[in-house]
Design a protein around this motif. Structure first.
Motif, PDB file in Angstrom:
ATOM      1  N   ARG A  55       0.855  -1.191   0.000  1.00 33.68           N
ATOM      2  CA  ARG A  55       0.000   0.000   0.000  1.00 33.68           C
ATOM      3  C   ARG A  55       0.889   1.240   0.000  1.00 33.68           C
ATOM      4  N   VAL A  56       0.641   2.125  -0.930  1.00 30.05           N
ATOM      5  CA  VAL A  56       1.402   3.367  -1.056  1.00 30.05           C
ATOM      6  C   VAL A  56       0.413   4.517  -0.933  1.00 30.05           C
ATOM      7  N   PHE A  57       0.712   5.428  -0.009  1.00 30.91           N
ATOM      8  CA  PHE A  57      -0.153   6.587   0.186  1.00 30.91           C
ATOM      9  C   PHE A  57       0.260   7.699  -0.760  1.00 30.91           C
ATOM     10  N   HIS A  58      -0.733   8.423  -1.242  1.00 27.54           N
ATOM     11  CA  HIS A  58      -0.445   9.596  -2.055  1.00 27.54           C
ATOM     12  C   HIS A  58      -1.462  10.680  -1.722  1.00 27.54           C
ATOM     13  N   SER A  59      -1.104  11.894  -2.051  1.00 30.08           N
ATOM     14  CA  SER A  59      -1.933  13.037  -1.722  1.00 30.08           C
ATOM     15  C   SER A  59      -3.289  12.942  -2.407  1.00 30.08           C
ATOM     16  N   ASN A  60      -4.320  13.320  -1.681  1.00 31.93           N
ATOM     17  CA  ASN A  60      -5.654  13.322  -2.282  1.00 31.93           C
ATOM     18  C   ASN A  60      -5.884  14.577  -3.113  1.00 31.93           C
ATOM     19  N   GLU A  61      -4.878  15.438  -3.184  1.00 32.88           N
ATOM     20  CA  GLU A  61      -4.990  16.660  -3.982  1.00 32.88           C
ATOM     21  C   GLU A  61      -4.527  16.460  -5.416  1.00 32.88           C
ATOM     22  N   ARG A  62      -3.839  15.365  -5.681  1.00 31.10           N
ATOM     23  CA  ARG A  62      -3.334  15.118  -7.034  1.00 31.10           C
ATOM     24  C   ARG A  62      -3.916  13.809  -7.552  1.00 31.10           C
ATOM     25  N   PRO A  63      -4.269  13.777  -8.811  1.00 29.09           N
ATOM     26  CA  PRO A  63      -4.818  12.530  -9.356  1.00 29.09           C
ATOM     27  C   PRO A  63      -3.705  11.516  -9.600  1.00 29.09           C
ATOM     28  N   GLY A  64      -3.952  10.302  -9.252  1.00 30.83           N
ATOM     29  CA  GLY A  64      -3.017   9.217  -9.566  1.00 30.83           C
ATOM     30  C   GLY A  64      -1.752   9.243  -8.740  1.00 30.83           C
ATOM     31  N   MET A  65      -0.916   8.266  -9.025  1.00 28.44           N
ATOM     32  CA  MET A  65       0.353   8.102  -8.315  1.00 28.44           C
ATOM     33  C   MET A  65       1.472   8.765  -9.102  1.00 28.44           C
ATOM     34  N   THR A  66       2.534   9.103  -8.401  1.00 28.14           N
ATOM     35  CA  THR A  66       3.739   9.534  -9.093  1.00 28.14           C
ATOM     36  C   THR A  66       4.357   8.293  -9.728  1.00 28.14           C
ATOM     37  N   PRO A  67       5.133   8.454 -10.799  1.00 27.91           N
ATOM     38  CA  PRO A  67       5.671   7.268 -11.472  1.00 27.91           C
ATOM     39  C   PRO A  67       6.638   6.462 -10.607  1.00 27.91           C
ATOM     40  N   ILE A  68       7.370   7.128  -9.727  1.00 23.82           N
ATOM     41  CA  ILE A  68       8.363   6.453  -8.889  1.00 23.82           C
ATOM     42  C   ILE A  68       8.034   6.754  -7.431  1.00 23.82           C
ATOM     43  N   PHE A 102      -4.033  10.508   5.508  1.00 23.31           N
ATOM     44  CA  PHE A 102      -4.137  10.823   4.085  1.00 23.31           C
ATOM     45  C   PHE A 102      -5.571  11.034   3.625  1.00 23.31           C
ATOM     46  N   ARG A 103      -6.521  10.997   4.543  1.00 24.14           N
ATOM     47  CA  ARG A 103      -7.888  11.405   4.215  1.00 24.14           C
ATOM     48  C   ARG A 103      -7.996  12.925   4.168  1.00 24.14           C
ATOM     49  N   PHE A 104      -7.056  13.598   4.843  1.00 25.21           N
ATOM     50  CA  PHE A 104      -7.084  15.055   4.919  1.00 25.21           C
ATOM     51  C   PHE A 104      -6.160  15.653   3.870  1.00 25.21           C
ATOM     52  N   SER A 105      -6.451  16.880   3.516  1.00 25.87           N
ATOM     53  CA  SER A 105      -5.632  17.612   2.562  1.00 25.87           C
ATOM     54  C   SER A 105      -4.274  17.942   3.195  1.00 25.87           C
ATOM     55  N   GLU A 106      -3.284  18.190   2.346  1.00 28.56           N
ATOM     56  CA  GLU A 106      -1.954  18.514   2.860  1.00 28.56           C
ATOM     57  C   GLU A 106      -1.903  19.883   3.524  1.00 28.56           C
ATOM     58  N   ASN A 107      -2.873  20.731   3.277  1.00 33.96           N
ATOM     59  CA  ASN A 107      -2.873  22.021   3.945  1.00 33.96           C
ATOM     60  C   ASN A 107      -3.641  21.992   5.256  1.00 33.96           C
ATOM     61  N   ASP A 108      -4.092  20.809   5.658  1.00 34.31           N
ATOM     62  CA  ASP A 108      -4.800  20.633   6.920  1.00 34.31           C
ATOM     63  C   ASP A 108      -3.792  20.190   7.980  1.00 34.31           C
ATOM     64  N   MET A 109      -3.809  20.860   9.111  1.00 35.20           N
ATOM     65  CA  MET A 109      -2.862  20.552  10.183  1.00 35.20           C
ATOM     66  C   MET A 109      -3.027  19.119  10.688  1.00 35.20           C
ATOM     67  N   ARG A 110      -4.227  18.587  10.646  1.00 36.89           N
ATOM     68  CA  ARG A 110      -4.453  17.220  11.116  1.00 36.89           C
ATOM     69  C   ARG A 110      -3.632  16.211  10.309  1.00 36.89           C
ATOM     70  N   HIS A 111      -3.492  16.459   9.019  1.00 38.97           N
ATOM     71  CA  HIS A 111      -2.709  15.558   8.163  1.00 38.97           C
ATOM     72  C   HIS A 111      -1.295  15.392   8.729  1.00 38.97           C
ATOM     73  N   TRP A 112      -0.639  16.509   9.008  1.00 43.43           N
ATOM     74  CA  TRP A 112       0.759  16.472   9.438  1.00 43.43           C
ATOM     75  C   TRP A 112       0.911  16.016  10.876  1.00 43.43           C
ATOM     76  N   LEU A 113       0.004  16.434  11.752  1.00 39.86           N
ATOM     77  CA  LEU A 113       0.110  16.017  13.150  1.00 39.86           C
ATOM     78  C   LEU A 113      -0.114  14.513  13.303  1.00 39.86           C
ATOM     79  N   VAL A 114      -1.053  13.980  12.560  1.00 37.49           N
ATOM     80  CA  VAL A 114      -1.289  12.533  12.625  1.00 37.49           C
ATOM     81  C   VAL A 114      -0.086  11.777  12.044  1.00 37.49           C
ATOM     82  N   LEU A 115       0.519  12.308  10.981  1.00 36.66           N
ATOM     83  CA  LEU A 115       1.719  11.666  10.435  1.00 36.66           C
ATOM     84  C   LEU A 115       2.873  11.698  11.427  1.00 36.66           C
ATOM     85  N   LEU A 116       3.031  12.814  12.148  1.00 38.41           N
ATOM     86  CA  LEU A 116       4.076  12.876  13.174  1.00 38.41           C
ATOM     87  C   LEU A 116       3.822  11.844  14.274  1.00 38.41           C
ATOM     88  N   MET A 117       2.568  11.743  14.702  1.00 34.90           N
ATOM     89  CA  MET A 117       2.235  10.768  15.734  1.00 34.90           C
ATOM     90  C   MET A 117       2.475   9.345  15.215  1.00 34.90           C
TER      91      MET A 117
END
Length: 180
Positions: free
Chosen positions: A70-83, A102-117
């Motif tokens: 499973r690879v996470f990617h931003s929900n703000e961009r369509p599809g995966m990056t090639p690499i 990764f349910r939240f946008s990258e400009n949402d503080m919850r996204h980053w705080l949950v990733l740090l946790m």
């Protein structure tokens, strides 16, 4: 304090532009104001002629095959990056937290705080996994204890004193609450 050089009086409070004006203005300074005229700017125009990536043999890199990780990617961009990287796939509680982040946008503080946790929890899961496999981690060496002692002895002593005080206070309060 005033000093005299070439019949120009400098004081401590004279600003640099005033000194340049006293020395003869911009015209006498080689290269002064070069970016005022766009024809003299080396980065003008910004587009290169010919473009740097001329004769590229591909439009987009070939996509990396997904091998069931499973690879996470931003929900703000369509599809995966090639690499993308798959060396540390998401697992256990930290993986569930990353999925939630990764349910939240990258400009949402919850996204980053949950990733740090999730990173902190992943570290704890790794320690528990090491212990389950019979490997006791050498925290002192893995956290750079030797280098800290060798190159930042005062910082090392300060951290040791703070950690000792914290452990001492924790023991004191645990014993006090148990005696009551």
């Amino acid at each position: 304090m005033d000093t005299t050089q070439n019949d120009v009086v400098y004081t401590e409070h004279t600003d640099p532009t005033a000194r340049r004006r006293q020395q003869g203005g911009r015209d006498t300074v080689n290269g002064w104001g070069a970016d005022l005229d766009p024809a003299n700017r080396p980065a003008y125009p910004k587009e290169r002629t010919p473009p740097r990536l001329d004769h590229v043999h591909w439009d987009r890199p070939a996509e990396q095959p997904n091998r069931g990780v499973r690879v996470f990617h931003s929900n703000e961009r369509p599809g995966m990056t090639p690499i993308y990287g798959t060396t540390v796939p998401p697992k256990k509680l930290s993986g569930m937290l990353r999925s939630f982040a990764f349910r939240f946008s990258e400009n949402d503080m919850r996204h980053w705080l949950v990733l740090l946790m999730a990173d902190r929890i992943d570290m704890g899961e790794g320690i528990l996994e090491d212990l389950a496999h019979g490997h006791v981690p050498n925290f002192f060496a893995e956290m750079g204890g030797r280098a800290e002692w060798r190159y930042n002895r005062a910082g090392f002593v300060r951290k040791a004193l703070i950690a000792s005080a914290a452990v001492g206070l924790a023991i004191y309060f645990l014993r006090r609450s148990r005696d009551e």
